[in-house]
Design a protein around this motif. Structure first.
Motif, mmCIF file in Angstrom:
data_model
loop_
_atom_site.group_PDB
_atom_site.id
_atom_site.type_symbol
_atom_site.label_atom_id
_atom_site.label_comp_id
_atom_site.label_asym_id
_atom_site.label_seq_id
_atom_site.Cartn_x
_atom_site.Cartn_y
_atom_site.Cartn_z
ATOM 1 N N MET A 83 -3.218 7.003 -0.192
ATOM 2 C CA MET A 83 -4.457 7.382 -0.868
ATOM 3 C C MET A 83 -4.309 8.732 -1.559
ATOM 4 O O MET A 83 -3.512 9.564 -1.164
ATOM 5 C CB MET A 83 -5.620 7.449 0.121
ATOM 6 N N LYS A 131 0.853 -1.183 0.000
ATOM 7 C CA LYS A 131 0.000 0.000 0.000
ATOM 8 C C LYS A 131 0.890 1.234 0.000
ATOM 9 O O LYS A 131 1.775 1.364 0.843
ATOM 10 C CB LYS A 131 -0.885 -0.020 1.244
ATOM 11 N N THR A 191 -6.833 4.225 -3.630
ATOM 12 C CA THR A 191 -5.637 3.819 -2.913
ATOM 13 C C THR A 191 -4.655 3.291 -3.948
ATOM 14 O O THR A 191 -5.023 2.508 -4.816
ATOM 15 C CB THR A 191 -5.946 2.718 -1.890
#
Lengths: 221, 137
Positions: free
Chosen positions: A12, A9, A26
């Motif tokens: 965002m 990740k 994201t």
């Protein structure tokens, strides 16, 4: 092969869709995964699956068995692994690399990650209890759970709290699956996936992204 | 502070031919309005009292008085719905946010127009000179 990858990740942001509307996305960076093992139904494993390895690491961060396992696929040691069950045999071979382009044409994805750790949390935060009144004689117990049992909880048997009563305790750092995120974009050059909505875990955490298995049929927006 | 990967993703959605405008400017903002399959353009004109955020999150606030009622609209700078921004007048200002205009009515809402700087002289240079003189004395 079912489209699935391990990635990280990034964070965002928001982008504009072709109609000009803002879409919260994201960004997931999924550098090419390596196929480290192929399992087949007629082999010794008894089912079809592939194992993906992600993120190269230094040998000292790995173990001898795992270094050898990655070496079988002709690759340096890898940090993370995931297995994908398949219905049929795949044409992928040991050592093949799988990039984000596997998601071309996929509309919805499921994401599995580990949620942010919250430490030892009280019942108001952990289970959304209402707490106790702010005034009317309430003292030093505004966020406490209140009664957890009575003397007759088990009808005269013992008077203990029932099993599974929600109490304070460790919260977060759990495996979380979020499903049916629209896949907004795939960037094969930068190895990026743009997935609509928030995904579990802090930035930089490991995520497993796969084509949505609860094939949601939605009218074209 | 922002991640370079994220800035890269946003870069594709930023407007490249953005009209330069500042807080204190009186502008006409032309917005595309889609009704069914028809598209028309609506103009909102007023003074920019705030510009905040950065990159794709940057917004600006336009204030005007309509029927004795203050109206403020907030626009994302890079929104594709904004067809054009035209600067009509540039007002002199001494702060970044002109919230004091909210307490004003009538003539006092107006800002004094910026003095025009010679074209071949950079704007920053012309403004910096009086400040330096003030600091010395």
């Amino acid at each position: 092969m079912t489209p699935a990858l391990l990635g990280k990740k990034v964070g965002m942001t928001r982008i504009y869709d072709p109609k000009g509307r803002i879409v919260p996305v994201t960004v997931v960076e999924a550098k090419p995964n390596v196929i480290t093992q192929v399992k087949t139904a007629d082999g010794k494993d008894g089912y079809h699956a592939v194992q993906l390895g992600f993120e190269e690491c230094k040998p000292r961060a790995s173990t001898f068995p795992m270094i050898a396992h990655a070496a079988k696929a002709g690759h340096a040691p890898l940090r993370h692994y995931a297995e994908i069950r398949l219905k049929d045999a795949t044409d992928k071979k040991l050592g093949d690399s799988v990039g984000v382009s596997i998601f071309d044409g996929v509309k919805y994805v499921d994401v599995i990650g580990t949620s942010k750790g919250k430490g030892f949390a009280g019942v108001m935060k952990r289970h959304h209890f209402g707490g106790q009144p702010a005034s009317h004689g309430t003292e030093r117990k505004h966020r406490s759970p209140g009664s957890i049992a009575s003397r007759a909880t088990w009808r005269g048997q013992c008077g203990k709290p029932k099993k599974g009563v929600r109490m304070a305790g460790h919260m977060g750092m759990d495996q979380v699956t979020t499903r049916n995120h629209p896949l907004v974009g795939v960037d094969a050059v930068k190895n990026l996936l743009l997935i609509k909505g928030a995904l579990p875990g802090p930035n930089g955490s490991l995520l497993f992204v796969r084509k949505s298995i609860t094939a949601k049929v939605r009218a074209e927006e | 502070m922002t991640n370079s990967i994220i800035t890269g993703v946003e870069a594709a959605h930023l407007k490249k031919d953005l009209t330069p405008f500042e807080v204190g400017d009186t502008v006409d903002v032309a917005t595309r309005i889609v009704e069914g399959d028809k598209e028309r353009i609506q103009v909102f004109s007023g003074t920019i009292i705030m510009r905040k955020g950065a990159g794709i999150n940057e917004t600006f606030t336009v204030r005007r008085i309509v029927n004795n009622e203050g109206v403020e609209r907030i626009y994302p700078v890079h929104s594709p719905f904004i067809a054009s921004i035209t600067v009509k007048r540039s007002g002199e200002r001494r702060r970044a946010k002109l919230f004091y205009l909210r307490d004003r009515v009538g003539k006092s809402v107006r800002l004094t127009e910026k003095r025009k700087v010679k074209k071949d002289e950079p704007a920053a240079k012309g403004e910096a000179k009086p400040e330096l003189a003030g600091a010395a004395s």
